[in-house]
Design an enzyme around this catalytic site. Structure first.
Site, mmCIF file in Angstrom:
data_model
loop_
_atom_site.group_PDB
_atom_site.id
_atom_site.type_symbol
_atom_site.label_atom_id
_atom_site.label_comp_id
_atom_site.label_asym_id
_atom_site.label_seq_id
_atom_site.Cartn_x
_atom_site.Cartn_y
_atom_site.Cartn_z
ATOM 1 N N TYR A 133 0.835 -1.206 0.000
ATOM 2 C CA TYR A 133 0.000 0.000 0.000
ATOM 3 C C TYR A 133 0.869 1.255 0.000
ATOM 4 C CZ TYR A 133 -2.958 3.813 1.482
ATOM 5 O OH TYR A 133 -3.583 5.025 1.538
ATOM 6 N N ARG A 169 2.309 8.964 12.889
ATOM 7 C CA ARG A 169 2.012 10.244 13.547
ATOM 8 C C ARG A 169 0.520 10.542 13.576
ATOM 9 N NH1 ARG A 169 3.485 14.879 9.763
ATOM 10 N NH2 ARG A 169 1.527 14.082 8.907
ATOM 11 N N ARG A 184 -10.183 5.056 6.480
ATOM 12 C CA ARG A 184 -9.538 3.759 6.542
ATOM 13 C C ARG A 184 -8.215 3.893 7.295
ATOM 14 N NH1 ARG A 184 -8.265 1.233 1.446
ATOM 15 N NH2 ARG A 184 -8.435 -0.724 2.571
ATOM 16 N N PHE A 232 15.781 19.626 -1.775
ATOM 17 C CA PHE A 232 14.373 19.281 -1.959
ATOM 18 C C PHE A 232 14.082 17.896 -1.381
ATOM 19 C CE2 PHE A 232 11.347 16.900 -4.569
ATOM 20 C CZ PHE A 232 10.206 17.678 -4.460
#
Length: 410
Positions: A168, A212, A225, A285
């Site tokens: 996932y 978190r 979910r 970045f």
């Protein structure tokens, strides 16, 4: 800007916070004049102020590509997140979303607040997308297609095992890492990074966010979910929501530490990825969010407050990371310092203590072997100030806070 009390407790935060405040204001004013690009950058500031800041340092061509990449995926994510959309409607949209970014006539209204605005005005993002170079378009289309298919798969599939969890996170974040690597390569500024390293860059940040955001996600109405894998949490409680119950505090912290230990497995890949970057704008970045990730895990580890409220790095420390991350020495130093902080919190009686310590020692070994620790900035250790300096700074801060308050009222 951080609260006055927080700044006085961490005086070294003041200058980075001031610079961050000024950078935010500059970014908000640097909106391109073309309507479609103006919309894209304005929307970027609204949906992710921190991300909009870190992309400002990129060159114009790459910055535009990254901005559109982010907004396209944010739109895709808005469809996935909207629980009011029936599954039989949502799944085909997710699968075909990579085609919709070429279709001027396609429109689908969903989401709330700024996300609804993004979906309603997606044609402006589409116009900007079609102005990008062909190699940028191909990279964005490829990742959007793969991510949409993965999201569709997990609409009908629960995260049961750690393998499910990794899969996932690959679809929703690892592919972002792969896509960014493709954009960097398309800009001719970087070599194409190995997919395994790009994937780890995304998984590390996604797992940090999932850890978190436990309380916010489980309390959300309508219920969102959850993506904590059953294989981990079922060792500690019968139901995932039981972790927030006070009587389960000990088990909750043990489960939390297990989740953090799992996230740490990606750190060495992240360090390897960043060490190979050549362009310093791209390096910063990539590095700033990763340092924020290890810092957040250090704050969350062994911390019951994850199940009680919001745990995150203080704003002044975030400002320091943004201001002081300039070299690879800074990255190795930050990972070393935050891993030391995390290591100091490990309870030897924790069921995962041995595994956690082993992963932290491997991270610290990598940082030491870089040979750069002696050249680093420190985000963790605070300098000492005498009372005269503190008094002077209090006066200066009071004047600045008064000035900023007056400006807000105008």
């Amino acid at each position: 800007m951080g609260s006055l009390g927080s700044i006085l407790r961490h005086l070294d935060d003041f200058y980075p916070l001031l610079k961050l405040k000024m950078a935010v204001r500059r970014a908000e004013k640097q909106i391109p004049p073309e309507p479609h690009w103006g919309f894209c950058y304005s929307m970027l500031h609204k949906v992710s102020r921190s991300f909009s800041l870190v992309i400002q340092q990129l060159g114009t061509e790459l910055r535009n590509a990254v901005c559109i990449f982010y907004l396209v995926l944010r739109a895709l994510d808005t469809v996935e997140d909207d629980t009011s959309i029936a599954t039989d409607v949502k799944v085909p949209i997710l699968i075909d979303f990579h085609r919709h970014i070429y279709d001027h006539d396609w429109h689908f209204s969903c989401g709330t607040k700024e996300y609804k605005v993004l979906m309603d005005q997606l044609h402006l993002v589409r116009t900007a997308y079609l102005e990008l170079g062909k190699s940028y378009q191909e990279a964005i289309e490829d990742i959007t297609k793969r991510m949409g298919a993965g999201m569709a798969k997990f609409i009908c599939k629960e995260v049961e095992t750690i393998d499910d969890y990794d899969e996932y996170c690959h679809y929703v974040a690892g592919l972002v890492g792969l896509g960014l690597s493709k954009l960097f390569h398309a800009s001719n500024l970087e070599d194409l990074a190995p997919e395994s390293l790009s994937n780890s860059m995304g998984l590390f940040l996604q797992k940090t966010n999932i850890i978190r955001d436990y309380l916010e996600d489980i309390n959300e109405i309508p219920k969102s979910r959850m993506f904590w894998p059953r294989q981990i949490w079922s060792k500690y409680v019968d139901k995932l929501e039981d972790l927030k119950d006070e009587e389960n505090s000990i088990k909750a912290v043990e489960c939390l530490n297990d989740m953090v230990t799992n996230a740490l497995m990606h750190v060495e890949d992240c360090l390897k990825y960043m060490s190979a970057l050549r362009d310093m704008a791209i390096f910063r970045f990539c590095a700033i969010p990763q340092i924020m990730g290890i810092g957040t895990l250090a704050m969350c580890y062994n911390n019951i407050e994850v199940f009680r409220g919001v745990v995150k790095m203080r704003r002044g420390l975030t400002a320091k990371v943004i201001d002081r991350t300039k070299t690879k020495a800074d990255v190795y130093g930050a990972f070393f310092d935050f891993s030391c902080m995390l290591k100091s919190k490990v309870d030897r009686d924790d069921p995962n203590a041995t595994k956690t310590l082993s992963r932290l020692e491997a991270i610290q070994k990598t940082c030491r072997e870089s040979g750069l620790l002696s050249k680093r900035n420190s985000f963790v250790r605070e300098p000492r100030y005498n009372s005269a300096m503190v008094f002077t700074l209090v006066i200066i801060l009071s004047i600045i806070f008064a000035y900023l308050s007056a400006n807000r009222q105008k």
